[in-house]
Design a protein around this motif. Structure first.
Motif, PDB file in Angstrom:
ATOM      1  N   MET A   1      21.255  48.216  27.543  1.00  0.00           N
ATOM      2  CA  MET A   1      21.561  47.306  28.646  1.00  0.00           C
ATOM      3  C   MET A   1      22.617  46.304  28.204  1.00  0.00           C
ATOM      4  O   MET A   1      22.590  45.790  27.093  1.00  0.00           O
ATOM      5  N   ARG A   2      23.581  46.021  29.090  1.00  0.00           N
ATOM      6  CA  ARG A   2      24.640  45.090  28.746  1.00  0.00           C
ATOM      7  C   ARG A   2      24.093  43.678  28.657  1.00  0.00           C
ATOM      8  O   ARG A   2      23.299  43.252  29.478  1.00  0.00           O
ATOM      9  N   ARG A   3      24.557  42.920  27.668  1.00  0.00           N
ATOM     10  CA  ARG A   3      24.076  41.555  27.485  1.00  0.00           C
ATOM     11  C   ARG A   3      24.633  40.610  28.541  1.00  0.00           C
ATOM     12  O   ARG A   3      23.942  39.735  29.031  1.00  0.00           O
ATOM     13  N   ASN A   4      25.916  40.786  28.871  1.00  0.00           N
ATOM     14  CA  ASN A   4      26.559  39.889  29.816  1.00  0.00           C
ATOM     15  C   ASN A   4      26.740  40.585  31.158  1.00  0.00           C
ATOM     16  O   ASN A   4      27.447  41.588  31.260  1.00  0.00           O
ATOM     17  N   LEU A   5      26.079  40.069  32.177  1.00  0.00           N
ATOM     18  CA  LEU A   5      26.206  40.646  33.501  1.00  0.00           C
ATOM     19  C   LEU A   5      27.565  40.279  34.087  1.00  0.00           C
ATOM     20  O   LEU A   5      28.011  39.135  33.983  1.00  0.00           O
ATOM     21  N   LEU A   6      28.229  41.248  34.689  1.00  0.00           N
ATOM     22  CA  LEU A   6      29.524  41.000  35.299  1.00  0.00           C
ATOM     23  C   LEU A   6      29.319  40.355  36.665  1.00  0.00           C
ATOM     24  O   LEU A   6      28.376  40.663  37.381  1.00  0.00           O
ATOM     25  N   VAL A   7      30.222  39.464  37.017  1.00  0.00           N
ATOM     26  CA  VAL A   7      30.054  38.590  38.183  1.00  0.00           C
ATOM     27  C   VAL A   7      30.724  39.200  39.409  1.00  0.00           C
ATOM     28  O   VAL A   7      31.860  39.688  39.335  1.00  0.00           O
ATOM     29  N   VAL A   8      30.025  39.153  40.537  1.00  0.00           N
ATOM     30  CA  VAL A   8      30.562  39.649  41.797  1.00  0.00           C
ATOM     31  C   VAL A   8      31.797  38.842  42.190  1.00  0.00           C
ATOM     32  O   VAL A   8      31.844  37.631  42.044  1.00  0.00           O
ATOM     33  N   ASP A   9      32.807  39.534  42.675  1.00  0.00           N
ATOM     34  CA  ASP A   9      34.094  39.003  43.132  1.00  0.00           C
ATOM     35  C   ASP A   9      34.992  38.553  41.983  1.00  0.00           C
ATOM     36  O   ASP A   9      36.041  37.959  42.219  1.00  0.00           O
ATOM     37  N   SER A  10      34.614  38.834  40.753  1.00  0.00           N
ATOM     38  CA  SER A  10      35.480  38.565  39.611  1.00  0.00           C
ATOM     39  C   SER A  10      36.231  39.834  39.235  1.00  0.00           C
ATOM     40  O   SER A  10      35.808  40.947  39.542  1.00  0.00           O
ATOM     41  N   VAL A  11      37.350  39.639  38.545  1.00  0.00           N
ATOM     42  CA  VAL A  11      38.220  40.748  38.153  1.00  0.00           C
ATOM     43  C   VAL A  11      38.098  40.975  36.656  1.00  0.00           C
ATOM     44  O   VAL A  11      38.086  40.018  35.868  1.00  0.00           O
ATOM     45  N   TYR A  12      38.050  42.255  36.260  1.00  0.00           N
ATOM     46  CA  TYR A  12      37.872  42.601  34.850  1.00  0.00           C
ATOM     47  C   TYR A  12      38.842  43.707  34.436  1.00  0.00           C
ATOM     48  O   TYR A  12      39.136  44.618  35.219  1.00  0.00           O
ATOM     49  N   HIS A  13      39.315  43.581  33.206  1.00  0.00           N
ATOM     50  CA  HIS A  13      40.005  44.704  32.557  1.00  0.00           C
ATOM     51  C   HIS A  13      38.917  45.549  31.914  1.00  0.00           C
ATOM     52  O   HIS A  13      38.212  45.088  31.009  1.00  0.00           O
ATOM     53  N   VAL A  14      38.766  46.756  32.391  1.00  0.00           N
ATOM     54  CA  VAL A  14      37.712  47.656  31.926  1.00  0.00           C
ATOM     55  C   VAL A  14      38.375  48.823  31.209  1.00  0.00           C
ATOM     56  O   VAL A  14      39.311  49.439  31.745  1.00  0.00           O
TER      57      VAL A  14
END
Length: 217
Positions: A1-14
């Motif tokens: 499980m990922r430690r840091n949850l990604l935030v809705v409406d935020s932008v990420y380089h994946v």
């Protein structure tokens, strides 16, 4: 499980890469298979598996797409670039856990396809994926340039517009029909200006890569 949850409406380089830099895209069909999976899995809870969808006749595919279009999106694709050993995506998360679900779907789908095709067993990807928060519009525009220049930096082609497997051509096109990327509310892209902005850094980014490789030797 990922430690840091990604935030809705935020932008990420994946981004993610293959195990031991193993070549996972060997020809145009393999690149296109992943691009179609990326397009297909943007929306939540597909009615059928992508492996079945891809074999439907054109008319049946069109009907499925029309029924599927009413479903909510997990993510918005802002930019992408597929390389022989790795994948770069810039994504905006639209639903909670959307990026994780989307990435799990496309990576698992491609792994099954690739392993079946090449009579191979075992994992294909080095890690599930990595993500970096994009905190400003300025960072975002420079990041799009960086990923669009990946093929020229790797000396695969001379000009970024000659790489079929990135969103660069979408950024240079005025047409909106059938575009995979949506960035109009984040970036004001004027095609000829963006082309100059990107191609002005071809040689510079290539030189940086040479230095990086020299330091790693």
């Amino acid at each position: 499980m990922r430690r840091n949850l990604l935030v809705v409406d935020s932008v990420y380089h994946v981004f993610t890469r293959s195990i031991a830099e193993f070549r996972i895209f060997n020809n145009e069909n393999e690149f296109l298979r992943m691009l179609e999976a990326i397009r297909y899995y943007q929306r939540e809870k597909p009615e059928i598996k992508f492996s079945k969808f891809i074999h439907l006749e054109e008319g049946s595919q069109r009907n499925k797409k029309e029924s599927f279009s009413g479903k909510e999106k997990l993510i918005e694709i802002i930019a992408y670039c597929l390389m022989p050993t790795h994948v770069h995506l810039i994504l905006r998360q639209l639903k909670e856990n959307g990026i994780s679900v989307f990435m799990g779907n496309i990576l698992n789908s491609y792994s099954k396809y690739f392993n079946t095709k090449h009579k191979r067993k075992g994992p294909l990807w080095e890690t599930r994926f990595k993500s970096v928060l994009v905190e400003s519009d300025e960072y975002l525009i420079h990041l799009t340039r960086y990923i669009h220049l990946n093929p020229t930096t790797a000396m695969l082609i001379d000009r970024p517009e000659n790489w079929k497997f990135s969103s660069y051509q979408e950024y240079l096109s005025q047409a909106n029909e059938d575009k995979m990327c949506r960035y109009d509310d984040l970036l004001n892209i004027i095609p000829h200006s963006y082309k100059e902005f990107v191609e002005d850094r071809i040689a510079y980014q290539q030189e940086l890569e040479k230095i990086r490789n020299f330091l790693l030797e």
